[in-house]
Every structure is written in structure tokens, then in C-alpha cells.
Write a protein that holds these residues in place. Structure first.
Motif, PDB file in Angstrom:
ATOM      1  N   GLY A  94      36.131  43.540  39.693  1.00  0.00           N
ATOM      2  CA  GLY A  94      36.555  43.108  39.092  1.00  0.00           C
ATOM      3  C   GLY A  94      35.769  41.159  38.794  1.00  0.00           C
ATOM      4  O   GLY A  94      34.589  41.450  40.343  1.00  0.00           O
ATOM      5  N   SER A  95      35.376  40.423  37.935  1.00  0.00           N
ATOM      6  CA  SER A  95      34.848  38.983  37.841  1.00  0.00           C
ATOM      7  C   SER A  95      35.915  38.315  36.793  1.00  0.00           C
ATOM      8  O   SER A  95      36.916  38.766  36.818  1.00  0.00           O
ATOM      9  CB  SER A  95      33.712  39.948  36.745  1.00  0.00           C
ATOM     10  OG  SER A  95      32.406  40.236  37.404  1.00  0.00           O
ATOM     11  N   THR A  96      35.753  37.046  37.481  1.00  0.00           N
ATOM     12  CA  THR A  96      36.289  35.990  36.794  1.00  0.00           C
ATOM     13  C   THR A  96      34.973  34.896  36.485  1.00  0.00           C
ATOM     14  O   THR A  96      33.727  34.752  37.224  1.00  0.00           O
ATOM     15  CB  THR A  96      37.204  35.945  37.475  1.00  0.00           C
ATOM     16  OG1 THR A  96      38.431  34.200  36.752  1.00  0.00           O
ATOM     17  CG2 THR A  96      36.755  34.921  38.725  1.00  0.00           C
ATOM     18  N   VAL A  97      35.121  34.251  35.283  1.00  0.00           N
ATOM     19  CA  VAL A  97      34.901  33.106  35.289  1.00  0.00           C
ATOM     20  C   VAL A  97      35.839  32.156  35.756  1.00  0.00           C
ATOM     21  O   VAL A  97      37.099  31.775  34.787  1.00  0.00           O
ATOM     22  CB  VAL A  97      33.660  32.303  33.778  1.00  0.00           C
ATOM     23  CG1 VAL A  97      33.738  31.342  33.926  1.00  0.00           C
ATOM     24  CG2 VAL A  97      32.701  33.619  33.762  1.00  0.00           C
ATOM     25  N   SER A  98      35.664  30.905  36.858  1.00  0.00           N
ATOM     26  CA  SER A  98      36.854  30.143  36.373  1.00  0.00           C
ATOM     27  C   SER A  98      36.321  28.670  36.510  1.00  0.00           C
ATOM     28  O   SER A  98      35.030  27.925  37.380  1.00  0.00           O
ATOM     29  CB  SER A  98      37.658  29.946  37.138  1.00  0.00           C
ATOM     30  OG  SER A  98      38.298  29.075  38.178  1.00  0.00           O
ATOM     31  N   ALA A  99      36.840  27.408  35.975  1.00  0.00           N
ATOM     32  CA  ALA A  99      36.747  26.111  35.451  1.00  0.00           C
ATOM     33  C   ALA A  99      36.731  24.843  36.642  1.00  0.00           C
ATOM     34  O   ALA A  99      36.853  24.086  36.691  1.00  0.00           O
ATOM     35  CB  ALA A  99      37.208  25.602  34.769  1.00  0.00           C
ATOM     36  N   ASP A 100      37.913  25.803  37.343  1.00  0.00           N
ATOM     37  CA  ASP A 100      38.587  25.214  38.461  1.00  0.00           C
ATOM     38  C   ASP A 100      38.760  25.507  39.855  1.00  0.00           C
ATOM     39  O   ASP A 100      39.465  25.412  41.062  1.00  0.00           O
ATOM     40  CB  ASP A 100      39.727  24.465  37.770  1.00  0.00           C
ATOM     41  CG  ASP A 100      40.978  25.420  37.791  1.00  0.00           C
ATOM     42  OD1 ASP A 100      40.367  26.680  38.067  1.00  0.00           O
ATOM     43  OD2 ASP A 100      42.014  25.140  37.296  1.00  0.00           O
ATOM     44  N   GLY A 101      37.990  26.863  39.303  1.00  0.00           N
ATOM     45  CA  GLY A 101      37.807  26.921  41.616  1.00  0.00           C
ATOM     46  C   GLY A 101      36.611  26.914  42.220  1.00  0.00           C
ATOM     47  O   GLY A 101      35.868  26.589  42.200  1.00  0.00           O
ATOM     48  N   ARG A 102      37.686  26.352  43.879  1.00  0.00           N
ATOM     49  CA  ARG A 102      36.895  25.942  44.203  1.00  0.00           C
ATOM     50  C   ARG A 102      36.646  26.660  45.463  1.00  0.00           C
ATOM     51  O   ARG A 102      35.371  26.160  46.608  1.00  0.00           O
ATOM     52  CB  ARG A 102      37.644  24.184  44.924  1.00  0.00           C
ATOM     53  CG  ARG A 102      37.517  23.869  43.612  1.00  0.00           C
ATOM     54  CD  ARG A 102      36.347  22.459  43.813  1.00  0.00           C
ATOM     55  NE  ARG A 102      36.857  21.711  42.452  1.00  0.00           N
ATOM     56  CZ  ARG A 102      36.174  20.582  42.080  1.00  0.00           C
ATOM     57  NH1 ARG A 102      34.672  20.412  42.323  1.00  0.00           N
ATOM     58  NH2 ARG A 102      35.947  19.946  40.816  1.00  0.00           N
ATOM     59  N   SER A 103      37.034  27.812  45.911  1.00  0.00           N
ATOM     60  CA  SER A 103      37.201  28.412  46.719  1.00  0.00           C
ATOM     61  C   SER A 103      37.372  30.102  46.973  1.00  0.00           C
ATOM     62  O   SER A 103      38.086  29.976  45.594  1.00  0.00           O
ATOM     63  CB  SER A 103      37.340  27.905  48.351  1.00  0.00           C
ATOM     64  OG  SER A 103      38.816  27.329  48.425  1.00  0.00           O
ATOM     65  N   VAL A 104      36.802  31.051  47.429  1.00  0.00           N
ATOM     66  CA  VAL A 104      37.471  32.197  47.189  1.00  0.00           C
ATOM     67  C   VAL A 104      37.682  33.022  48.729  1.00  0.00           C
ATOM     68  O   VAL A 104      36.729  32.557  49.564  1.00  0.00           O
ATOM     69  CB  VAL A 104      36.236  33.266  46.203  1.00  0.00           C
ATOM     70  CG1 VAL A 104      35.206  33.294  46.925  1.00  0.00           C
ATOM     71  CG2 VAL A 104      36.819  34.327  46.716  1.00  0.00           C
ATOM     72  N   ARG A 105      38.375  33.814  49.040  1.00  0.00           N
ATOM     73  CA  ARG A 105      38.351  34.503  50.066  1.00  0.00           C
ATOM     74  C   ARG A 105      38.716  35.888  49.553  1.00  0.00           C
ATOM     75  O   ARG A 105      39.003  36.654  48.776  1.00  0.00           O
ATOM     76  CB  ARG A 105      40.184  34.449  50.575  1.00  0.00           C
ATOM     77  CG  ARG A 105      40.486  34.921  52.077  1.00  0.00           C
ATOM     78  CD  ARG A 105      41.494  34.232  52.549  1.00  0.00           C
ATOM     79  NE  ARG A 105      41.460  32.726  52.722  1.00  0.00           N
ATOM     80  CZ  ARG A 105      41.287  32.253  53.713  1.00  0.00           C
ATOM     81  NH1 ARG A 105      40.482  33.277  54.825  1.00  0.00           N
ATOM     82  NH2 ARG A 105      41.286  31.487  54.556  1.00  0.00           N
ATOM     83  N   VAL A 106      37.797  36.600  50.831  1.00  0.00           N
ATOM     84  CA  VAL A 106      38.309  38.494  50.680  1.00  0.00           C
ATOM     85  C   VAL A 106      38.476  38.316  51.808  1.00  0.00           C
ATOM     86  O   VAL A 106      38.052  38.527  53.090  1.00  0.00           O
ATOM     87  CB  VAL A 106      36.654  38.679  50.536  1.00  0.00           C
ATOM     88  CG1 VAL A 106      36.660  40.544  50.818  1.00  0.00           C
ATOM     89  CG2 VAL A 106      36.125  38.159  48.995  1.00  0.00           C
ATOM     90  N   MET A 107      39.582  39.423  51.736  1.00  0.00           N
ATOM     91  CA  MET A 107      40.647  40.010  53.123  1.00  0.00           C
ATOM     92  C   MET A 107      39.556  41.407  53.297  1.00  0.00           C
ATOM     93  O   MET A 107      38.966  42.076  52.535  1.00  0.00           O
ATOM     94  CB  MET A 107      41.818  40.366  53.012  1.00  0.00           C
ATOM     95  CG  MET A 107      42.496  38.971  52.042  1.00  0.00           C
ATOM     96  SD  MET A 107      42.638  38.336  53.063  1.00  0.00           S
ATOM     97  CE  MET A 107      43.908  36.722  52.080  1.00  0.00           C
ATOM     98  N   SER A 108      39.382  41.137  54.862  1.00  0.00           N
ATOM     99  CA  SER A 108      38.995  42.309  55.237  1.00  0.00           C
ATOM    100  C   SER A 108      39.980  43.634  56.100  1.00  0.00           C
ATOM    101  O   SER A 108      40.721  43.822  55.779  1.00  0.00           O
ATOM    102  CB  SER A 108      37.907  42.394  56.571  1.00  0.00           C
ATOM    103  OG  SER A 108      39.362  41.842  57.297  1.00  0.00           O
TER     104      SER A 108
END
Length: 97
Positions: free
Chosen positions: A83-97
Motif C-alpha cells: 500500500g501507499s500513503t501521503v502524510s502531512a504530519d508523518g515523521r518516522s515509519v517502522r517496518v516489522m520483520s
């Protein structure tokens, strides 16, 4: 004589199909995370210090989580697998393995 020619051809086709299916499965192992056009292969962990607005493409088989703070904390948005997103306030992203 025809029987001997058909058997090797059948084995070759079966081998090609098997390798093809293995390749598809291998592509799903880690995937990639794309943040504002930058590609991260086999992503895992926290990707921080993002500058909003941020565009994220989660091309992995697991969910990614977008956070409001730079250290993968705060309110989250789930980005589904592929999936995809555009965020106006996202500061970090985590992917779980």
C-alpha cells in the motif's frame, strides 16, 4: 524414439516452471520501502527524521506504521502491505520483520 525426446522436453518445462515459481516467492522475502522516492531494500526497523509531507510506498509483505514523532512513537497510521500513503504530519515509519 519419440518417447525419449518427449520425456526430456517435459522435464525441462517442469524445471523452468519450478524455477519461475521459486523466483516469485523469493521476491516477497523482504521487498522494499520507498520514502519520497528513496528505496530501502529488505527494510526493517525505524526510518526517522522524515520531512512532511512524506510519500511512502510499502512494497513489502508486512504492514508498515507511520508515526507522528521522529523516534517511531506517537499516533500511528497503518500502511498495508503493498500500500501507499501521503502524510502531512508523518515523521518516522517502522517496518516489522
Amino acid at each position: 524414439m519419440r518417447r525419449f525426446v518427449a520425456l526430456p522436453a517435459t522435464l525441462i518445462v517442469a524445471g523452468i516452471l519450478t524455477l519461475g515459481m521459486t523466483g516469485v516467492g523469493a521476491a516477497d522475502d523482504g521487498g522494499q520501502l520507498i520514502i519520497d522516492g528513496r528505496v530501502y531494500l529488505d527494510p526493517t526497523g525505524c526510518y526517522d527524521n522524515l520531512v512532511p509531507p512524506v510519500t511512502i510506498h510499502n512494497d513489502t509483505g508486512t504492514a508498515a506504521y507511520l508515526y507522528a514523532h521522529t523516534d517511531c512513537t506517537g499516533a500511528t497510521e497503518t500502511i498495508s502491505p503493498y500500500g501507499s500513503t501521503v502524510s502531512a504530519d508523518g515523521r518516522s515509519v517502522r517496518v516489522m520483520s
